[in-house]
Scaffold this motif. Structure first.
Motif, PDB file in Angstrom:
ATOM      1  N   PHE A   1       1.479  -5.058 -11.038  1.00 13.18           N
ATOM      2  CA  PHE A   1       1.990  -3.604 -10.657  1.00 13.18           C
ATOM      3  C   PHE A   1       3.382  -3.487 -11.418  1.00 13.18           C
ATOM      4  O   PHE A   1       3.702  -2.559 -11.889  1.00 13.18           O
ATOM      5  CB  PHE A   1       2.300  -3.409  -9.441  1.00 13.18           C
ATOM      6  CG  PHE A   1       2.447  -1.725  -9.044  1.00 13.18           C
ATOM      7  CD1 PHE A   1       1.593  -0.855  -9.044  1.00 13.18           C
ATOM      8  CD2 PHE A   1       3.986  -1.570  -8.765  1.00 13.18           C
ATOM      9  CE1 PHE A   1       1.814   0.567  -9.008  1.00 13.18           C
ATOM     10  CE2 PHE A   1       4.243  -0.152  -8.636  1.00 13.18           C
ATOM     11  CZ  PHE A   1       3.154   0.685  -8.600  1.00 13.18           C
TER      12      PHE A   1
ATOM     13  N   VAL B   1       6.897  -1.940  -3.488  1.00 11.20           N
ATOM     14  CA  VAL B   1       6.444  -3.419  -4.007  1.00 11.20           C
ATOM     15  C   VAL B   1       7.480  -4.507  -4.077  1.00 11.20           C
ATOM     16  O   VAL B   1       7.184  -5.615  -3.884  1.00 11.20           O
ATOM     17  CB  VAL B   1       6.203  -3.000  -5.597  1.00 11.20           C
ATOM     18  CG1 VAL B   1       5.431  -4.336  -6.178  1.00 11.20           C
ATOM     19  CG2 VAL B   1       5.062  -1.789  -5.603  1.00 11.20           C
TER      20      VAL B   1
ATOM     21  N   GLN C   1       0.742  -1.113   0.115  1.00 11.24           N
ATOM     22  CA  GLN C   1       0.009   0.246  -0.043  1.00 11.24           C
ATOM     23  C   GLN C   1       0.823   1.231  -0.114  1.00 11.24           C
ATOM     24  O   GLN C   1       0.449   2.322  -0.302  1.00 11.24           O
ATOM     25  CB  GLN C   1      -0.987  -0.028   1.323  1.00 11.24           C
ATOM     26  CG  GLN C   1      -2.071  -1.092   1.253  1.00 11.24           C
ATOM     27  CD  GLN C   1      -3.240  -0.599   1.303  1.00 11.24           C
ATOM     28  OE1 GLN C   1      -3.509   0.744   1.717  1.00 11.24           O
ATOM     29  NE2 GLN C   1      -4.578  -1.327   1.148  1.00 11.24           N
ATOM     30  N   THR C   2       1.866   1.103   0.369  1.00 13.35           N
ATOM     31  CA  THR C   2       3.043   2.219   0.432  1.00 13.35           C
ATOM     32  C   THR C   2       3.829   2.022  -0.809  1.00 13.35           C
ATOM     33  O   THR C   2       4.761   2.908  -0.543  1.00 13.35           O
ATOM     34  CB  THR C   2       3.809   2.241   1.635  1.00 13.35           C
ATOM     35  OG1 THR C   2       4.588   1.086   2.219  1.00 13.35           O
ATOM     36  CG2 THR C   2       2.872   2.582   3.081  1.00 13.35           C
ATOM     37  N   GLU C   3       3.380   1.464  -1.809  1.00 10.89           N
ATOM     38  CA  GLU C   3       4.041   1.429  -2.916  1.00 10.89           C
ATOM     39  C   GLU C   3       5.567   0.985  -2.907  1.00 10.89           C
ATOM     40  O   GLU C   3       6.819   1.212  -3.731  1.00 10.89           O
ATOM     41  CB  GLU C   3       4.105   2.561  -3.923  1.00 10.89           C
ATOM     42  CG  GLU C   3       2.585   2.960  -4.260  1.00 10.89           C
ATOM     43  CD  GLU C   3       2.535   3.956  -5.192  1.00 10.89           C
ATOM     44  OE1 GLU C   3       3.636   4.593  -5.620  1.00 10.89           O
ATOM     45  OE2 GLU C   3       1.515   4.715  -5.363  1.00 10.89           O
TER      46      GLU C   3
END
Length: 217
Positions: A182, A152, A148-150
Motif C-alpha cells: 500500500f 497504515v 482497515q481504517t487506513e
C-alpha cells in the motif's frame, strides 16, 4: 464450592458427563447457586448446546444481576452464534460489573469489528493490548483494524510487535506485506510475503500477493 472446583476439573479433562452430574446436584441442593449455573452454561456451550447455555447464564443473572462471569459466558456464546449485537450487550455488562480484563475488551472489540463499527473496535482492541501487551491475538486484530481504517504506519508498527512476540506468525507477515505494498515499498512487501510463505508454504494470500508484485516488477 469443592464440588464446583471438581466439576471445573472434570470439564478441563473433558469428562463432561461427570461434570454435568456434579453441577446438576449442586443446583438441586442450592437452586440459587449462580456459580453452578455459570459452569453448567460453560459446559453446554462446549458441547454445542448454545441456546440451553444462554438459558443457564440468564438464570445466574436473574439471581445476581452483578454476576460478571455470567454476562461474559453469555457474550461468548452469542459470539459463537454470530449474534454480535447481543454479544456486545453482554460483554459491556461484564465490564460494567467489574470484569475489566483484557479478554473482555478483546471480545468486545471483535464484536464491533464484525459489526463494521471500526472506531469502537479500535478503542476496545487498544485497551485489550494495553491490559495485556503479550496477547498476540489482540495485538494482531488491533493491527488489522488499524490497517482497515487506513492508519497504515500505525498498523505496520503493531504488526511488527506481533512478529516480535511470535516470529512464526505467517498472517502477520502477510498483512505486513499488504501494508508495505500500500505504501509502494515493493522490496519490503516482497520480503514479507516471502517470509509468510517460508513459515506457511501453502499460504494462498501471500503466494498471490507475491505473484502480483513480481508481475509488476
Amino acid at each position: 464450592m469443592d464440588n464446583i472446583i471438581k466439576a471445573n476439573q472434570f470439564i478441563q479433562e473433558g469428562k463432561l458427563e461427570e461434570a454435568a452430574k456434579i453441577l446438576n446436584e449442586a443446583i438441586q441442593e442450592n437452586p440459587n447457586d449462580t456459580v453452578a449455573y455459570v459452569n453448567f452454561g460453560h459446559l453446554l456451550s462446549i458441547i454445542g448446546e448454545k441456546e440451553r447455555a444462554i438459558a443457564f447464564y440468564q438464570k445466574a443473572i436473574e439471581i445476581d444481576q452483578t454476576m460478571a462471569t455470567a454476562y461474559y459466558g453469555a457474550g461468548n456464546t452469542y459470539y459463537d452464534q454470530e449474534m454480535f449485537e447481543e454479544a456486545v450487550g453482554m460483554f459491556k455488562e461484564a465490564i460494567a460489573n467489574g470484569l475489566v480484563e483484557a479478554d473482555a475488551y478483546f471480545m468486545l472489540g471483535l464484536c464491533y469489528y464484525n459489526l463494521g463499527n471500526l472506531p469502537h473496535a479500535l478503542a476496545n482492541l487498544l485497551t485489550a493490548t494495553e491490559k495485556n501487551p503479550t496477547d498476540i491475538d489482540a495485538m494482531f486484530q488491533y493491527g488489522l483494524t488499524l490497517a482497515q481504517t487506513e492508519q497504515v504506519d500505525e498498523a505496520i508498527s503493531v504488526l511488527e510487535k506481533v512478529i516480535k512476540l511470535d516470529e512464526n506468525h505467517a498472517d502477520a507477515y502477510y498483512n505486513l506485506g499488504v501494508a508495505y505494498a500500500f505504501k509502494e515499498d515493493i522490496e519490503k512487501a516482497l520480503a514479507s510475503f516471502e517470509q509468510a510463505l517460508k513459515i506457511q508454504p501453502g499460504h494462498l494470500l501471500a503466494g498471490n500477493g507475491k505473484k502480483q508484485l513480481e508481475a509488476l516488477l
